[in-house]
Design a protein around this motif. Structure first.
Motif, PDB file in Angstrom:
ATOM      1  N   ASN A 190       0.838  -1.201   0.000  1.00 53.84           N
ATOM      2  CA  ASN A 190       0.000   0.000   0.000  1.00 53.84           C
ATOM      3  C   ASN A 190       0.879   1.259   0.000  1.00 53.84           C
ATOM      4  OD1 ASN A 190      -2.690  -0.822  -0.222  1.00 53.84           O
ATOM      5  ND2 ASN A 190      -2.803  -1.382   1.949  1.00 53.84           N
ATOM      6  N   ARG A 191       1.958   1.231   0.789  1.00 50.20           N
ATOM      7  CA  ARG A 191       2.849   2.407   0.831  1.00 50.20           C
ATOM      8  C   ARG A 191       3.579   2.609  -0.489  1.00 50.20           C
ATOM      9  NH1 ARG A 191       3.578   1.423   6.381  1.00 50.20           N
ATOM     10  NH2 ARG A 191       5.080  -0.218   5.936  1.00 50.20           N
TER      11      ARG A 191
ATOM     12  N   ALA B 220       2.567   1.877  -3.481  1.00 46.00           N
ATOM     13  CA  ALA B 220       1.695   1.891  -4.666  1.00 46.00           C
ATOM     14  C   ALA B 220       1.964   3.056  -5.617  1.00 46.00           C
ATOM     15  CB  ALA B 220       0.237   1.904  -4.221  1.00 46.00           C
ATOM     16  N   SER B 221       2.150   4.275  -5.056  1.00 46.52           N
ATOM     17  CA  SER B 221       2.220   5.443  -5.937  1.00 46.52           C
ATOM     18  C   SER B 221       3.515   5.482  -6.751  1.00 46.52           C
ATOM     19  CB  SER B 221       2.052   6.726  -5.126  1.00 46.52           C
ATOM     20  OG  SER B 221       3.081   6.789  -4.187  1.00 46.52           O
TER      21      SER B 221
ATOM     22  N   THR C 182      -0.774  -2.936  -9.677  1.00 48.53           N
ATOM     23  CA  THR C 182      -1.310  -1.741 -10.328  1.00 48.53           C
ATOM     24  C   THR C 182      -1.886  -2.051 -11.711  1.00 48.53           C
ATOM     25  OG1 THR C 182       0.892  -1.285 -11.152  1.00 48.53           O
ATOM     26  CG2 THR C 182       0.266  -0.177  -9.112  1.00 48.53           C
TER      27      THR C 182
ATOM     28  N   GLU D  85      -5.168  -2.414  -1.400  1.00 50.00           N
ATOM     29  CA  GLU D  85      -6.152  -1.590  -2.106  1.00 50.00           C
ATOM     30  C   GLU D  85      -5.518  -0.371  -2.777  1.00 50.00           C
ATOM     31  OE1 GLU D  85      -6.024  -0.678   2.150  1.00 50.00           O
ATOM     32  OE2 GLU D  85      -6.508  -2.508   1.114  1.00 50.00           O
ATOM     33  N   ALA D  86      -4.392   0.140  -2.196  1.00 48.02           N
ATOM     34  CA  ALA D  86      -3.739   1.303  -2.817  1.00 48.02           C
ATOM     35  C   ALA D  86      -3.110   0.912  -4.160  1.00 48.02           C
ATOM     36  CB  ALA D  86      -2.681   1.885  -1.880  1.00 48.02           C
TER      37      ALA D  86
ATOM     38  N   GLU E  34      -5.932   0.966  -6.565  1.00 47.48           N
ATOM     39  CA  GLU E  34      -6.373   2.335  -6.906  1.00 47.48           C
ATOM     40  C   GLU E  34      -5.538   2.924  -8.035  1.00 47.48           C
ATOM     41  OE1 GLU E  34      -6.280   4.374  -3.156  1.00 47.48           O
ATOM     42  OE2 GLU E  34      -7.947   3.123  -2.415  1.00 47.48           O
ATOM     43  N   GLN E  35      -4.286   2.445  -8.186  1.00 47.08           N
ATOM     44  CA  GLN E  35      -3.438   2.952  -9.269  1.00 47.08           C
ATOM     45  C   GLN E  35      -3.846   2.383 -10.622  1.00 47.08           C
ATOM     46  OE1 GLN E  35      -0.779   5.159  -8.967  1.00 47.08           O
ATOM     47  NE2 GLN E  35      -1.533   5.397  -6.887  1.00 47.08           N
TER      48      GLN E  35
END
Ligand SMILES: C[S@@+](CC[C@H](N)C(=O)[O-])C[C@H]1O[C@@H](n2cnc3c(N)ncnc32)[C@H](O)[C@@H]1O
Length: 258
Positions: free
Chosen positions: A11-12, A14-15, A54, A77-78, A81-82
């Motif tokens: 999750n951390r 993901a971005s 992702t 979930e993160a 979301e990507q």
């Protein structure tokens, strides 16, 4: 599920995942190429991407199998979301070891570099449960030998690799699990892939960027400044003209449900 350390780590990450995931994309591309050699583009069944992250593989699968119905499952979930999908692939938040899917509902199960976080037997049981009889599975996962340079640097620095690195299964453990299941192997290929890094920070960042810096259980003991310096010095001893090496030992599996 919210306190699962691997899930939190992904999750951390993901971005920044896609930018850091060159090796993962190279492995996924090869897997889909192997699948495509055996499975024509006009395939119309349900394809599951287990641990879809992702959605890199979902996008490639969409292009390769435009008439198939695509499903992705991931527990971070993160990461999901990507996944901005121009397609109608369905990305579901769920666990590979407890798939939120009906029995015998999937025509093809694929998974790229997610099973190393799972209990192989549990993930395999679930794959077999959701696959239709006669359906195929294509998988890449990491096995023992992955990050061997890091393990060796830890030992040279008199630190315990086991306290900081994910324990990967032996190749034979994964092969045996398939051979003893109702889904015998068609092919299995193990290949080390070495990535090269300018310095230790870049190398660590490449691991962190793909969320792969956490043990699945227990709290990871942080390194103090002195231990970190010893580790960097030990890793620097492995430097070659290409930089600092970090090897992933990639096992690729093709199997068919009885
Ligand atoms: C290295 S990424 C690979 C993502 C994608 N397959 C790719 O090739 O880009 C691993 C993914 O597996 C997911 N994952 C790990 N263990 C999982 C589990 N037990 N259930 C669902 N997803 C899991 C992580 O959240 C992460 O998104």
């Amino acid at each position: 599920m919210s306190t699962h350390p691997v899930r939190q780590s992904f999750n951390r990450a993901a971005s920044v995942y896609e930018a850091s995931a060159r090796l993962q994309q190279q492995v996924a591309d090869q897997l889909i190429q192997d699948m495509h050699a055996a499975l024509p583009s006009n395939f119309t069944g349900h394809i599951l991407d287990a641990g879809c992250g992702t959605g890199y593989c979902l996008h490639q699968l969409q292009r390769t199998y435009p008439d198939a119905t695509l499903l992705g499952v991931d527990f971070a979930e993160a990461m999901l979301e990507q996944y901005s999908s121009a397609s109608d692939a369905l990305a579901i938040n769920g666990d590979l070891e407890h798939l939120p899917l009906a029995n015998a509902s999937i025509d093809l199960y694929m998974s790229s570099l997610a099973w190393q976080w799972c209990h192989v037997g549990h993930a395999l049981d679930e794959a077999m449960r959701v696959l239709k009889p006669g359906a195929h599975l294509w998988l890449t996962t990491l096995v023992d030998g992955t990050f061997h340079e890091m393990a060796s640097a830890f030992r040279s620095a008199e630190l315990s690799p086991a306290a900081h690195l994910l324990a990967m299964p032996q190749e034979t453990t994964v092969r045996d699990a398939f051979q003893q299941s109702g889904m015998p192997l068609i092919t299995a290929r193990c290949q080390p892939v070495t990535t090269w890094h300018a310095d230790f920070n870049t190398l660590r960042h490449s691991i962190r960027g793909v969320g792969a810096n956490r043990l699945p259980s227990a709290q990871q003991a942080p390194l103090d400044r002195a231990a970190r310096s010893r580790l960097i010095e030990a890793y620097e001893a492995l430097r070659s003209p290409r930089g600092l090496p970090l090897t992933y030992n990639v096992l690729t599996i093709h199997a068919q449900h009885n």
